[in-house]
Design a protein around this motif. Structure first.
Motif, short mmCIF file in Angstrom:
data_model
loop_
_atom_site.label_atom_id
_atom_site.label_comp_id
_atom_site.label_asym_id
_atom_site.label_seq_id
_atom_site.Cartn_x
_atom_site.Cartn_y
_atom_site.Cartn_z
N ARG A 1 0.81 -1.22 0.00
CA ARG A 1 0.00 0.00 0.00
C ARG A 1 0.85 1.28 0.00
NH1 ARG A 1 -2.55 -3.06 4.28
NH2 ARG A 1 -4.51 -4.01 3.55
N VAL A 2 1.96 1.26 0.74
CA VAL A 2 2.63 2.54 1.01
C VAL A 2 4.09 2.61 0.54
CG1 VAL A 2 1.16 2.90 3.04
CG2 VAL A 2 3.43 1.86 3.35
N ALA A 3 4.63 1.55 -0.03
CA ALA A 3 6.04 1.57 -0.44
C ALA A 3 6.29 2.64 -1.49
CB ALA A 3 6.45 0.20 -0.99
N THR A 4 7.40 3.34 -1.35
CA THR A 4 7.82 4.30 -2.37
C THR A 4 8.60 3.57 -3.46
OG1 THR A 4 9.96 4.76 -1.32
CG2 THR A 4 8.06 6.05 -0.57
N GLN A 5 8.88 4.28 -4.54
CA GLN A 5 9.68 3.67 -5.60
C GLN A 5 11.08 3.32 -5.10
OE1 GLN A 5 8.54 2.66 -8.67
NE2 GLN A 5 10.52 1.59 -8.63
N ALA A 6 11.63 4.17 -4.23
CA ALA A 6 12.95 3.87 -3.65
C ALA A 6 12.90 2.59 -2.81
CB ALA A 6 13.43 5.04 -2.79
N ASP A 7 11.81 2.39 -2.08
CA ASP A 7 11.63 1.15 -1.32
C ASP A 7 11.61 -0.05 -2.25
OD1 ASP A 7 11.34 2.46 1.18
OD2 ASP A 7 9.20 2.75 0.83
N LEU A 8 10.83 0.06 -3.31
CA LEU A 8 10.71 -1.05 -4.26
C LEU A 8 12.05 -1.34 -4.93
CD1 LEU A 8 7.26 -0.19 -5.89
CD2 LEU A 8 7.74 -2.01 -4.23
#
Length: 220
Positions: free
Chosen positions: A104-111
């Protein structure tokens, strides 16, 4: 302000939690620790002596400093007598919902970090390498929730993965075929995260952990 000893213990704790340090892992050289901790060499050497006295590390002249088999038990987190069955029970309760929230909340940097960890596991054909990337992948998914309290809970569970009983059991049941299967299951989790599919991410995580549990505990 942290002492050099406290900073070094924090480095060991962080490495244990993110999977980069496990029993038998080699620590950075004294010179590297001096630069990393911004501390005098004498202070770093004294801190290493204290950690060796406490059984956290062992030093071999000419070879370096290594994390001991009992180090994980001295890292704040899971009790030293935590069993593999208890670890898996808690992981099954926690991590599917962690994956759903990350979707739900991951940013592109997280991914991107998650994908990097997945790629690292794909090219690791040995037990130690795969286990390290496995721990980093699961922690990166937890970090993608952006929830500090949840991360604290996750890290307590993750320290248990560095306990000797967990490592020896995983090593016994690990095979190249199983590592390839786990990588395929990791890929399904990551695909659901990238698709922003909370239900799919939770399902894929639960399926993966149930498979791991069955292999570890003999229910297959």
């Amino acid at each position: 302000m942290q002492t050099v000893e406290q900073a070094l213990r924090a480095l060991v704790t962080e490495g244990t939690q993110d999977g980069s340090l496990r029993p038998g892992s080699k620590l950075p050289t004294e010179r590297a620790l001096v630069a990393q901790l911004a501390a005098p060499r004498s202070a770093v050497r004294r801190a290493l002596e204290i950690l060796e006295r406490d059984g956290v590390v062992i030093r071999h002249v000419g070879r370096g400093t290594f994390l001991t088999d009992t180090a994980a038990a001295q890292v704040d987190g899971a009790p030293a007598d935590t069993s593999p069955a208890e670890i898996m029970q808690v992981r099954l309760l926690l991590e599917p919902q962690v994956a759903a929230q990350a979707a739900r909340v991951a940013t592109q940097a997280d991914l991107d970090r998650i994908v990097d960890a997945l790629a690292g596991g794909a090219v690791s054909d040995d037990f130690e390498g795969f286990e390290s990337w496995d721990a980093k992948l699961h922690r990166a998914i937890a970090k993608a929730t952006h929830n500090g309290l949840l991360m604290n809970m996750f890290d307590v569970v993750n320290t248990a993965r560095a306990l000797p009983v967990w490592g020896s059991l995983k090593r016994r049941v690990s095979t190249p075929e199983r590592r390839r299967c786990y990588h395929d299951e990791h890929t399904a989790i990551v695909d659901a995260l990238r698709d922003r599919d909370p239900d799919g991410a939770a399902y894929a995580m639960r399926h993966h952990l149930e498979h791991v549990s069955d292999n570890l505990l003999g229910r297959h």
